[in-house]
Design an enzyme around this catalytic site. Structure first.
Site, PDB file in Angstrom:
ATOM      1  N   GLU A 178      15.233  -4.300  12.347  1.00  0.00           N
ATOM      2  CA  GLU A 178      14.136  -4.125  13.194  1.00  0.00           C
ATOM      3  C   GLU A 178      13.834  -2.857  13.614  1.00  0.00           C
ATOM      4  O   GLU A 178      15.305  -1.960  13.606  1.00  0.00           O
ATOM      5  CB  GLU A 178      14.702  -5.098  15.067  1.00  0.00           C
ATOM      6  CG  GLU A 178      14.170  -5.701  15.431  1.00  0.00           C
ATOM      7  CD  GLU A 178      14.547  -6.011  17.362  1.00  0.00           C
ATOM      8  OE1 GLU A 178      14.061  -6.189  18.316  1.00  0.00           O
ATOM      9  OE2 GLU A 178      15.987  -5.901  16.980  1.00  0.00           O
ATOM     10  N   TYR A 201      -5.541   0.655   8.332  1.00  0.00           N
ATOM     11  CA  TYR A 201      -6.708   1.163   8.536  1.00  0.00           C
ATOM     12  C   TYR A 201      -7.800   2.357   7.889  1.00  0.00           C
ATOM     13  O   TYR A 201      -8.278   2.608   8.599  1.00  0.00           O
ATOM     14  CB  TYR A 201      -6.484   1.656   9.958  1.00  0.00           C
ATOM     15  CG  TYR A 201      -5.227   0.782  10.825  1.00  0.00           C
ATOM     16  CD1 TYR A 201      -5.902   0.266  11.980  1.00  0.00           C
ATOM     17  CD2 TYR A 201      -3.855   0.997  11.322  1.00  0.00           C
ATOM     18  CE1 TYR A 201      -5.207  -0.582  13.146  1.00  0.00           C
ATOM     19  CE2 TYR A 201      -3.578   0.308  11.378  1.00  0.00           C
ATOM     20  CZ  TYR A 201      -3.894  -0.110  12.651  1.00  0.00           C
ATOM     21  OH  TYR A 201      -3.132  -1.511  12.828  1.00  0.00           O
ATOM     22  N   LYS A 244      -7.660  11.391  -0.620  1.00  0.00           N
ATOM     23  CA  LYS A 244      -7.181  10.292   0.443  1.00  0.00           C
ATOM     24  C   LYS A 244      -6.170  11.052  -0.002  1.00  0.00           C
ATOM     25  O   LYS A 244      -5.546  11.979   1.189  1.00  0.00           O
ATOM     26  CB  LYS A 244      -6.744   9.186   0.351  1.00  0.00           C
ATOM     27  CG  LYS A 244      -5.951   8.732   1.571  1.00  0.00           C
ATOM     28  CD  LYS A 244      -5.081   7.151   1.237  1.00  0.00           C
ATOM     29  CE  LYS A 244      -4.793   7.139   2.543  1.00  0.00           C
ATOM     30  NZ  LYS A 244      -4.025   6.286   2.758  1.00  0.00           N
ATOM     31  N   HIS A 246      -1.695  12.143   6.299  1.00  0.00           N
ATOM     32  CA  HIS A 246      -0.807  11.912   7.264  1.00  0.00           C
ATOM     33  C   HIS A 246       0.450  12.243   6.004  1.00  0.00           C
ATOM     34  O   HIS A 246       0.883  12.797   6.431  1.00  0.00           O
ATOM     35  CB  HIS A 246      -0.993  11.433   7.782  1.00  0.00           C
ATOM     36  CG  HIS A 246      -0.823   9.401   7.418  1.00  0.00           C
ATOM     37  ND1 HIS A 246      -1.751   9.116   6.992  1.00  0.00           N
ATOM     38  CD2 HIS A 246      -0.295   8.542   7.548  1.00  0.00           C
ATOM     39  CE1 HIS A 246      -1.951   7.881   6.585  1.00  0.00           C
ATOM     40  NE2 HIS A 246      -1.141   7.217   6.880  1.00  0.00           N
ATOM     41  N   ARG A 247      -0.021  11.005   4.699  1.00  0.00           N
ATOM     42  CA  ARG A 247       1.062  10.806   4.132  1.00  0.00           C
ATOM     43  C   ARG A 247       1.538  11.394   3.046  1.00  0.00           C
ATOM     44  O   ARG A 247       2.196  12.352   2.775  1.00  0.00           O
ATOM     45  CB  ARG A 247       0.973   9.427   3.201  1.00  0.00           C
ATOM     46  CG  ARG A 247       2.355   8.967   2.699  1.00  0.00           C
ATOM     47  CD  ARG A 247       2.356   7.722   2.577  1.00  0.00           C
ATOM     48  NE  ARG A 247       2.215   6.576   3.891  1.00  0.00           N
ATOM     49  CZ  ARG A 247       1.693   6.348   4.309  1.00  0.00           C
ATOM     50  NH1 ARG A 247       0.386   5.687   3.896  1.00  0.00           N
ATOM     51  NH2 ARG A 247       1.773   5.444   5.236  1.00  0.00           N
ATOM     52  N   ASP A 289       7.515   5.652   8.238  1.00  0.00           N
ATOM     53  CA  ASP A 289       6.974   4.555   9.585  1.00  0.00           C
ATOM     54  C   ASP A 289       5.497   5.799   9.855  1.00  0.00           C
ATOM     55  O   ASP A 289       5.766   6.871   9.860  1.00  0.00           O
ATOM     56  CB  ASP A 289       7.692   5.275  10.516  1.00  0.00           C
ATOM     57  CG  ASP A 289       7.991   3.779  11.457  1.00  0.00           C
ATOM     58  OD1 ASP A 289       7.470   2.772  11.024  1.00  0.00           O
ATOM     59  OD2 ASP A 289       7.103   4.084  12.808  1.00  0.00           O
ATOM     60  N   SER A 290       5.218   5.165   9.869  1.00  0.00           N
ATOM     61  CA  SER A 290       3.668   6.108  10.620  1.00  0.00           C
ATOM     62  C   SER A 290       2.809   4.754  11.379  1.00  0.00           C
ATOM     63  O   SER A 290       1.976   3.488  11.189  1.00  0.00           O
ATOM     64  CB  SER A 290       2.505   5.633   9.058  1.00  0.00           C
ATOM     65  OG  SER A 290       2.612   4.779   8.113  1.00  0.00           O
ATOM     66  N   GLY A 330       0.502  -1.373   0.078  1.00  0.00           N
ATOM     67  CA  GLY A 330       0.223   0.100  -0.181  1.00  0.00           C
ATOM     68  C   GLY A 330       0.888   1.356   0.403  1.00  0.00           C
ATOM     69  O   GLY A 330       0.722   1.959  -0.532  1.00  0.00           O
ATOM     70  N   LYS A 331       2.042   1.225   0.926  1.00  0.00           N
ATOM     71  CA  LYS A 331       2.657   2.444   0.928  1.00  0.00           C
ATOM     72  C   LYS A 331       3.666   2.061  -0.374  1.00  0.00           C
ATOM     73  O   LYS A 331       3.904   3.741  -1.341  1.00  0.00           O
ATOM     74  CB  LYS A 331       3.311   2.300   1.656  1.00  0.00           C
ATOM     75  CG  LYS A 331       3.155   2.329   3.417  1.00  0.00           C
ATOM     76  CD  LYS A 331       4.111   2.239   4.129  1.00  0.00           C
ATOM     77  CE  LYS A 331       3.955   1.905   5.389  1.00  0.00           C
ATOM     78  NZ  LYS A 331       5.200   2.821   6.628  1.00  0.00           N
TER      79      LYS A 331
HETATM   80  P1  ITT Z   1       7.386  -1.033   5.995  1.00  0.00           P
HETATM   81  O1  ITT Z   1       8.303  -0.555   7.543  1.00  0.00           O
HETATM   82  O2  ITT Z   1       8.007  -2.279   5.707  1.00  0.00           O
HETATM   83  O3  ITT Z   1       7.241   0.033   5.651  1.00  0.00           O
HETATM   84  P2  ITT Z   1       5.183  -1.109   7.691  1.00  0.00           P
HETATM   85  O4  ITT Z   1       3.319  -1.562   7.258  1.00  0.00           O
HETATM   86  O5  ITT Z   1       5.126  -2.403   9.005  1.00  0.00           O
HETATM   87  O6  ITT Z   1       5.886  -1.412   6.309  1.00  0.00           O
HETATM   88  P3  ITT Z   1       4.965   0.666   9.556  1.00  0.00           P
HETATM   89  O7  ITT Z   1       5.859  -0.073  10.324  1.00  0.00           O
HETATM   90  O8  ITT Z   1       5.069   2.111   9.696  1.00  0.00           O
HETATM   91  O9  ITT Z   1       4.569   0.218   8.408  1.00  0.00           O
HETATM   92  O10 ITT Z   1       3.940  -0.072   9.714  1.00  0.00           O
HETATM   93  C1  ITT Z   1       2.431   1.294   9.520  1.00  0.00           C
HETATM   94  C2  ITT Z   1       1.374   0.711   9.918  1.00  0.00           C
HETATM   95  O11 ITT Z   1       0.141   1.487  10.448  1.00  0.00           O
HETATM   96  C3  ITT Z   1       0.593  -0.251   9.578  1.00  0.00           C
HETATM   97  O12 ITT Z   1       0.181  -1.415   9.670  1.00  0.00           O
HETATM   98  C4  ITT Z   1      -0.141   0.100   8.097  1.00  0.00           C
HETATM   99  O13 ITT Z   1      -1.404   0.026   7.708  1.00  0.00           O
HETATM  100  C5  ITT Z   1      -0.929   1.485   8.922  1.00  0.00           C
HETATM  101  N1  ITT Z   1      -0.704   2.669   8.146  1.00  0.00           N
HETATM  102  C6  ITT Z   1      -0.306   3.459   7.612  1.00  0.00           C
HETATM  103  N2  ITT Z   1      -0.568   4.279   7.374  1.00  0.00           N
HETATM  104  C7  ITT Z   1      -1.791   3.751   6.817  1.00  0.00           C
HETATM  105  C8  ITT Z   1      -2.617   4.325   5.775  1.00  0.00           C
HETATM  106  O14 ITT Z   1      -2.079   5.818   4.812  1.00  0.00           O
HETATM  107  N3  ITT Z   1      -3.737   4.358   5.962  1.00  0.00           N
HETATM  108  C9  ITT Z   1      -4.140   3.200   6.299  1.00  0.00           C
HETATM  109  N4  ITT Z   1      -3.324   2.084   7.067  1.00  0.00           N
HETATM  110  C10 ITT Z   1      -2.283   2.568   6.972  1.00  0.00           C
END
Ligand code: ITT
Length: 189
Positions: free
Chosen positions: A36, A146, A165, A170-171, A65-66, A11-12
């Site tokens: 990690e 989410y 969106k 946020h992104r 990181d989100s 998704g990212k």
């Molecule tokens: P990377 O670390 O490889 O980038 P990750 O999914 O583990 O992938 P994060 O540690 O940043 O990334 O976790 C972010 C979480 O928040 C993850 O569960 C996403 O689904 C959620 N999230 C982040 N941005 C979002 C968005 O724009 N819409 C919905 N959920 C989001």
């Protein structure tokens, strides 16, 4: 200019491309290890991911990181959003924890910390936030994570188009700030 995108989240990847390509940035993927995420903040974890990808590839790398911070849960899941519950159960877990909670207490926000690291050790950091509420049920098929339970003005991110969106997420805000900082950084080079 070329950036390795340091994420394993599909998704990212889609959103990074949507935001970086119009800036004239070529985005490349690479087989990357998953460092990690030991940071205590979104910004620290974004740096850990971007730095590792830059070191592994020798190319400038960008990471995000989100996470989702829910007021009623004292800001959880926050930086633990990806590890909050089993894959496939995360949205439901949030909805269950908020069962019976009235709309006035369903406030939440998303945070995105973006970090780019360059082979000479330089870095650029930017952050974006967006505010809304947790819906009473999951709605909409767009987006990821989410999105289908995060609502603004009666619609979830899952019910919005990509453009809608990006204009309020946020992104989207983090990459707007990032673009400005990158422009200044490149001018100074
Ligand atoms: P990377 O670390 O490889 O980038 P990750 O999914 O583990 O992938 P994060 O540690 O940043 O990334 O976790 C972010 C979480 O928040 C993850 O569960 C996403 O689904 C959620 N999230 C982040 N941005 C979002 C968005 O724009 N819409 C919905 N959920 C989001």
């Amino acid at each position: 200019m070329k950036f390795v995108i340091a994420t394993h989240n599909q998704g990212k990847i889609v959103e990074f491309k949507r935001m970086l390509e119009p800036m004239g940035i070529e985005v490349v993927s690479a087989e990357l290890s998953e460092p990690e995420e030991t940071g205590k903040s979104f910004a620290e974890n974004a740096f850990i991911k971007a730095e590792a990808a830059c070191r592994e590839t020798g190319l400038p790398a960008v990471a995000d990181d989100s996470g989702l911070c829910v007021d009623f849960l004292d800001g959880a899941p926050g930086i633990y959003s990806a590890r909050f519950a089993e894959p496939g159960k995360r949205r439901l877990t949030v909805l269950e924890k908020l069962q019976g909670v009235p709309i006035e207490q369903r406030g939440a926000h998303f945070v995105s910390a973006v970090c780019a690291v360059f082979p000479d050790g330089d870095k650029i950091e930017a952050e974006g936030k967006c505010f809304g509420t947790i819906a009473f049920e999951s709605r909409g098929e767009n987006g990821f994570g989410y999105d289908s339970i995060f609502e603004q003005e009666g619609r979830t991110f899952g019910e919005m188009s990509d453009e809608e969106k990006d204009a309020r997420s946020h992104r989207g805000f983090a990459f707007q700030a990032f673009e400005e900082k990158l422009r200044k950084y490149l001018q100074g080079k």
